[in-house]
Design a protein around this motif. Structure first.
Motif, PDB file in Angstrom:
ATOM      1  N   ASP A 102       0.830  -1.194   0.000  1.00 11.13           N
ATOM      2  CA  ASP A 102       0.000   0.000   0.000  1.00 11.13           C
ATOM      3  C   ASP A 102       0.870   1.251   0.000  1.00 11.13           C
ATOM      4  OD1 ASP A 102      -2.297  -1.533   0.108  1.00 11.13           O
ATOM      5  OD2 ASP A 102      -2.324  -1.554   2.302  1.00 11.13           O
ATOM      6  N   SER A 103       0.318   2.326  -0.521  1.00  9.24           N
ATOM      7  CA  SER A 103       1.010   3.613  -0.474  1.00  9.24           C
ATOM      8  C   SER A 103       0.713   4.249   0.872  1.00  9.24           C
ATOM      9  CB  SER A 103       0.519   4.520  -1.616  1.00  9.24           C
ATOM     10  OG  SER A 103       1.184   5.760  -1.563  1.00  9.24           O
ATOM     11  N   THR A 104       1.685   4.188   1.787  1.00  9.14           N
ATOM     12  CA  THR A 104       1.488   4.659   3.158  1.00  9.14           C
ATOM     13  C   THR A 104       2.468   5.778   3.470  1.00  9.14           C
ATOM     14  OG1 THR A 104       0.833   2.426   3.826  1.00  9.14           O
ATOM     15  CG2 THR A 104       1.422   3.978   5.594  1.00  9.14           C
ATOM     16  N   PRO A 105       1.994   7.014   3.629  1.00 11.01           N
ATOM     17  CA  PRO A 105       2.902   8.113   3.964  1.00 11.01           C
ATOM     18  C   PRO A 105       3.592   7.885   5.306  1.00 11.01           C
ATOM     19  CG  PRO A 105       0.753   8.940   3.255  1.00 11.01           C
ATOM     20  CD  PRO A 105       0.606   7.463   3.462  1.00 11.01           C
ATOM     21  N   GLY A 106       4.879   8.229   5.371  1.00  5.53           N
ATOM     22  CA  GLY A 106       5.610   8.130   6.626  1.00  5.53           C
ATOM     23  C   GLY A 106       6.046   6.738   6.999  1.00  5.53           C
ATOM     24  N   ARG A 107       5.906   5.780   6.091  1.00  7.91           N
ATOM     25  CA  ARG A 107       6.293   4.408   6.400  1.00  7.91           C
ATOM     26  C   ARG A 107       7.813   4.312   6.515  1.00  7.91           C
ATOM     27  NH1 ARG A 107       3.543   0.444   2.720  1.00  7.91           N
ATOM     28  NH2 ARG A 107       4.456   1.801   1.150  1.00  7.91           N
ATOM     29  N   THR A 108       8.296   3.567   7.520  1.00  5.78           N
ATOM     30  CA  THR A 108       9.731   3.377   7.713  1.00  5.78           C
ATOM     31  C   THR A 108      10.232   2.240   6.836  1.00  5.78           C
ATOM     32  OG1 THR A 108       9.489   1.790   9.520  1.00  5.78           O
ATOM     33  CG2 THR A 108       9.514   4.131  10.106  1.00  5.78           C
ATOM     34  N   ALA A 109      11.554   2.137   6.727  1.00  2.00           N
ATOM     35  CA  ALA A 109      12.142   1.067   5.930  1.00  2.00           C
ATOM     36  C   ALA A 109      11.786  -0.302   6.503  1.00  2.00           C
ATOM     37  CB  ALA A 109      13.663   1.242   5.877  1.00  2.00           C
TER      38      ALA A 109
END
Length: 220
Positions: A150-157
């Motif tokens: 999913d396109s998730t803003p703020g997702r970490t590595a």
């Protein structure tokens, strides 16, 4: 008669109370059993222990002049060590907060191809840390564009690796390694290397043809 009045008027002398260390330690232990210490945090306990230790070091009657000088040297060392520890904790907290705020992409939006081109230009200049960051961003954007994650803003590595690893189990270990490399050069101040960048580039190339149903075959 005069002598008697004088004796009665003489001030009372206070006799000092001498408590040995064993008795003092026992009384201190009993004091710590009181209810008000039950909710004490670990940091409070450590600070109280340090204060007790420093107080013992600075006891002039027990250490003497030479011992007092040594105690002050030890005290300075303790203060310096505490200051260094607090600085390191503050820096780690700041980096962790930055990681949670920025996620993989940071500011702005670019395509996977743009991230790849930027990574190759940086690698050509041997700016390995920056190249590693751009290559993982290429991986993340490509997986989002193909709706594998999913396109998730703020997702970490780490979050990216976990989600992509569930969709592509054959790549789970490689994704986790790539996330660690990214975090090390971005937040852990580790130097980037050509070998580390090669890990990201190789993973990116293999993932470009991967499909969730064929993940194990693509990984091999």
């Amino acid at each position: 008669m005069v002598r008697s009045l004088t004796a009665q008027a003489a001030p009372l002398l206070t006799v000092p109370i001498d408590i040995d260390r064993g008795t003092a330690s026992s009384e201190a232990a009993q004091e710590l059993l009181k209810p008000e210490y039950a909710g004490e945090t670990l940091i409070d306990r450590v600070m109280r222990g340090v204060n007790q230790f420093v107080g013992d070091l600075l006891d002039q009657e027990s250490v003497g002049v030479v011992g007092s000088v040594a105690a002050r040297i030890v005290l300075v060392a303790i203060v310096v060590a505490a200051a260094v520890a607090l600085t390191m904790v503050a820096r780690r907290t700041t980096r962790s907060g930055a990681a949670r705020r920025e996620g993989v992409f940071g500011d702005g939006r670019r395509t996977a191809a743009e991230h790849r081109d930027a990574a190759e230009r940086l690698a050509a200049r041997e700016q390995w840390a920056e190249a590693i960051r751009e290559r993982l961003r290429a991986v993340a954007r490509d997986l989002e564009d193909r709706v594998i994650v999913d396109s998730t803003p703020g997702r970490t590595a780490g979050e990216l690796a976990a989600e992509a690893g569930r969709a592509l189990p054959g790549f789970a270990a490689d994704l986790a390694t790539a996330a660690r490399v990214f975090d090390d050069v971005t937040y852990g101040e580790a130097p980037g290397t050509a070998a580390s960048y090669g890990i990201l580039r190789d993973l990116d190339e293999r993932l470009r043809t991967a499909r969730p149903a064929l993940a194990s075959r693509a990984a091999s």
